[in-house]
Every structure is written in structure tokens, then in C-alpha cells.
Design a protein around this motif. Sequence first.
Motif, PDB file in Angstrom:
ATOM      1  N   GLY A   1       0.790  -1.228   0.000  1.00 27.86           N
ATOM      2  CA  GLY A   1       0.000   0.000   0.000  1.00 27.86           C
ATOM      3  C   GLY A   1       0.818   1.271   0.000  1.00 27.86           C
ATOM      4  N   ARG A   2       2.135   1.159  -0.184  1.00 26.65           N
ATOM      5  CA  ARG A   2       3.004   2.344  -0.177  1.00 26.65           C
ATOM      6  C   ARG A   2       3.945   2.313  -1.378  1.00 26.65           C
ATOM      7  N   LEU A   3       4.445   3.495  -1.726  1.00 23.76           N
ATOM      8  CA  LEU A   3       5.398   3.603  -2.817  1.00 23.76           C
ATOM      9  C   LEU A   3       6.725   2.974  -2.406  1.00 23.76           C
ATOM     10  N   SER A   4       7.262   2.133  -3.262  1.00 23.16           N
ATOM     11  CA  SER A   4       8.576   1.540  -3.017  1.00 23.16           C
ATOM     12  C   SER A   4       9.642   2.429  -3.647  1.00 23.16           C
ATOM     13  N   SER A   5      10.901   2.106  -3.399  1.00 19.24           N
ATOM     14  CA  SER A   5      11.989   2.855  -4.018  1.00 19.24           C
ATOM     15  C   SER A   5      11.951   2.707  -5.540  1.00 19.24           C
ATOM     16  N   HIS A   6      11.543   1.534  -6.014  1.00 18.94           N
ATOM     17  CA  HIS A   6      11.396   1.318  -7.456  1.00 18.94           C
ATOM     18  C   HIS A   6      10.315   2.241  -8.020  1.00 18.94           C
ATOM     19  N   ASP A   7       9.198   2.376  -7.315  1.00 16.57           N
ATOM     20  CA  ASP A   7       8.122   3.261  -7.752  1.00 16.57           C
ATOM     21  C   ASP A   7       8.591   4.705  -7.818  1.00 16.57           C
ATOM     22  N   ARG A   8       9.368   5.132  -6.825  1.00 14.95           N
ATOM     23  CA  ARG A   8       9.854   6.519  -6.817  1.00 14.95           C
ATOM     24  C   ARG A   8      10.847   6.769  -7.960  1.00 14.95           C
ATOM     25  N   ASP A   9      11.672   5.776  -8.278  1.00 15.69           N
ATOM     26  CA  ASP A   9      12.551   5.922  -9.436  1.00 15.69           C
ATOM     27  C   ASP A   9      11.728   6.085 -10.713  1.00 15.69           C
ATOM     28  N   LEU A  10      10.630   5.339 -10.793  1.00 15.91           N
ATOM     29  CA  LEU A  10       9.760   5.412 -11.965  1.00 15.91           C
ATOM     30  C   LEU A  10       9.134   6.803 -12.095  1.00 15.91           C
ATOM     31  N   LEU A  11       8.717   7.392 -10.974  1.00 11.61           N
ATOM     32  CA  LEU A  11       8.147   8.736 -11.002  1.00 11.61           C
ATOM     33  C   LEU A  11       9.198   9.768 -11.402  1.00 11.61           C
ATOM     34  N   GLY A  12      10.453   9.538 -10.992  1.00 10.75           N
ATOM     35  CA  GLY A  12      11.528  10.428 -11.431  1.00 10.75           C
ATOM     36  C   GLY A  12      11.727  10.370 -12.937  1.00 10.75           C
ATOM     37  N   LEU A  13      11.659   9.161 -13.509  1.00 11.52           N
ATOM     38  CA  LEU A  13      11.772   9.015 -14.960  1.00 11.52           C
ATOM     39  C   LEU A  13      10.586   9.664 -15.665  1.00 11.52           C
TER      40      LEU A  13
END
Length: 406
Positions: free
Chosen positions: A100-112
Motif C-alpha cells: 500500500g506504499r510507494l517503493s523505491s522502485h516506484d519513486r525511481d519510476l516517477l523520477g523518470l
Amino acid sequence: MSDIIRRDPRAEWIARNRLHPLHAAMQPAQHSWMGPNGVIRKNLHGIGFIGPNGIKRIDRSGAQQGGAVKRSAAVEVQLPLHQVPAPAFYICVVPDMVGGRLSSHDRDLLGLAHQLAGTDGAVLAVVFGEHKESAFETAGVDRLLVLEGDEFSGYAPEQRVQGLRAVDNQFIPRHWLLPDSRSGGGELGRRFAAALGERPATRVWQVKDQECIGRAGAGLQDLARPVARLILAAAECAEPVSETRHEALPVELSTSVARSLSRIEDLGAVAVDPGAIPMAEAEFIFSGGNGVKDWALFHETAAALGATEGASRVAVDDGFMARDRQVGASGTWVTARVYVAVGISGAIQHLQGIGACDKVVAINLDPGCDMIKRADLSVIGESAEILQALIEAVAAYRNDAKRDAA
């Protein structure tokens, strides 16, 4: 007032980074300085405290300043607001949202996604079902679409593809970004690409000069191709958003999502033995080091928490743990969401091995060791006492849960 020392690693990083736009704001206030004539000057307005009657008091004993002062909570960082009132186009991101939370992989994806959006586009995050995330603004989400409903819960890739197709029809995004992971993003992205009839770019680790660069040949080669509309990105594909906060305005679908006739039956989660989970795949690791004196209590605590056991090299060399439980550059590199280090001082090889962990909790007697500096949460004290208190706290929590359920 609690005597527990609270640290904000992100604020400390900003204070060290002179190129960060908030570097000056994070510097401590200067109360004294050397004047041009060699006389120490003091800022009387910057010292002291407000008494209970509203009168300012100055403590000249030194308890309120210098090394004797207790570190207070870090100053709240107010990042500049990034707004896109009328987006020219959308970049859609479908994060895994494990737990239910953003992972580090998800945050990298948002940066891209923000690299592709530029200044005219907006990043639209599509989330399925209920979530626990409260930091979409600082993660780089301009628009947030939550697809709620029982049909999206559990393992329902076919229904989720129907939801993504509805989003595609309404917002017509320029690019779709999904994590190429084993947590669901890789499978969902490939199913969605098949439904759209498009060829996705997979295992992408960099987007540069209108080209997607992905891993190929068992990860030994790079494959470059023009930027695809649907991108399945690997971890560390870009730097996460850290210097701006975003609106995360909620949006909704104008039409309802058609229900698909599911050919898959979800039987729910299956309980597994935490000790049987490979270290590289474990999400919750309870690791012990040279500071652990009662290993029976350590194993009991790990069982109470339902965590996978790990160890430092010292503990493995001393024979307390098996070699396949060793964490670090000379053992196993781990990517746990929560990593608890008990009695581990933090050698450089060990810190390298836990570099990809989301949250690190350290239990140690030495407040100046490297593991304490790396940790997001630190507990200073004797490990045996803390582990015993942790077991009692877990037992009390479960008893309360059973009482409420009854």
C-alpha cells in the motif's frame, strides 16, 4: 518530553549538499561569531527561551546552548511547489504499491516520468484499491487516479488491464510507465501491452536522446531502441524526485470500468516459513551481529515478528548463523522493505549489502557507530532488554487484535 533522539536523514543530507536549493535554510542559526577586532559577538535575540509567563529567559549555565543541548526534531522542509494547471499531455505511471506504499522502485519510476514530462506535461499516477501512502506530493505525482472496487483487489490482472484501458481512452497519455518487477508490474505491463497491441520497451534502465536503453543478453548487454509508448523500467532507472513537491490533484474516470469475465481465481495469500524465503527476496529481515549475546532470544524475536533471519559476517564466522544468511557485499545483497540490525556496527561491506533497503532500524549500544548513522530509526541500549520488550509488545498487540475480533 521524551529523551529519544530523532533524526531526519533527508534534512541532514540537504544540510551537507551545498547545491541543494534548501541548503541555506537547513543551516543552524549562528549565535556567536568573531568580530573584525577579534572580539566575540553574540546574538542575544537568538539564544534563550520563552518562559511560562511569556517572558524571554537566558540560561547562562550553558545547558541551553553548545554541546549540552539536546538535538531537537529536524526543521520541516518546505519544498517549492511544482504546478501544472493545464497539462499539454500526460505521462501515466502505474506503481506496484507493495504494502500500500510507494517503493523505491516506484519513486525511481516517477523520477523518470518527470524527465519525460518536462515542463508542459503532468505525471498521472494510477493506483488500484486502498492505499496507505501519504507522500504522493513529495514523490512527484501531479495527478492521482485511484481505481477503487472489489474487482481490483487481490490478484486480478485482467480486470486491472480493463481499468488501464479506460484510463488510456480518457487521458490518452503520451507514455505509460510500469515497473519491470516481480511484484506485479512486469506481468501487468506485458498484459496491457498485448491488449493495446503495442510492443513495450522492457528492462529499461535509462532514457536518453529519444532512446530507451534496456538490459538484454541475461543482463550482459544493452539494447537501444526509440522511446516506446509503453515502458517497463528497471530499478534505478532515474533519480527520484527530491527537490520539489507536487499537487497530487485527484482525478476520476468519466466512465465506469467494464467488468471482465475473470479466468483466474484468487485463493488469497499463502503463509510461508520466513526462514525458507531467499535473502535476496525477503521484505522483512531481522539481522544479528557481534552485539547479540543471547541468540536463543534473537531467534525467538525473529519468530515473533515473522521476519527472515540474517547475520553479519562476524556472526557467521563465529558459527552462530549459516553462511547463506550472511548479508553484505561478501554475502547477499538484500532489498528488504524493513531491515533490522541488532548489534551490528556497520562495516562498509555490510552497508553496501543493505544499500537498497527502504527502512533500516538499528539496535546498538554505540550511538556513534556507522549503522546508527545509516539507520532511519535507532534504539540505543542493551539488545537483550530491547528484544524482550519487543516480544512483549508483539504479544500484547496480537492479544488486543484477537480481543477486538471477538
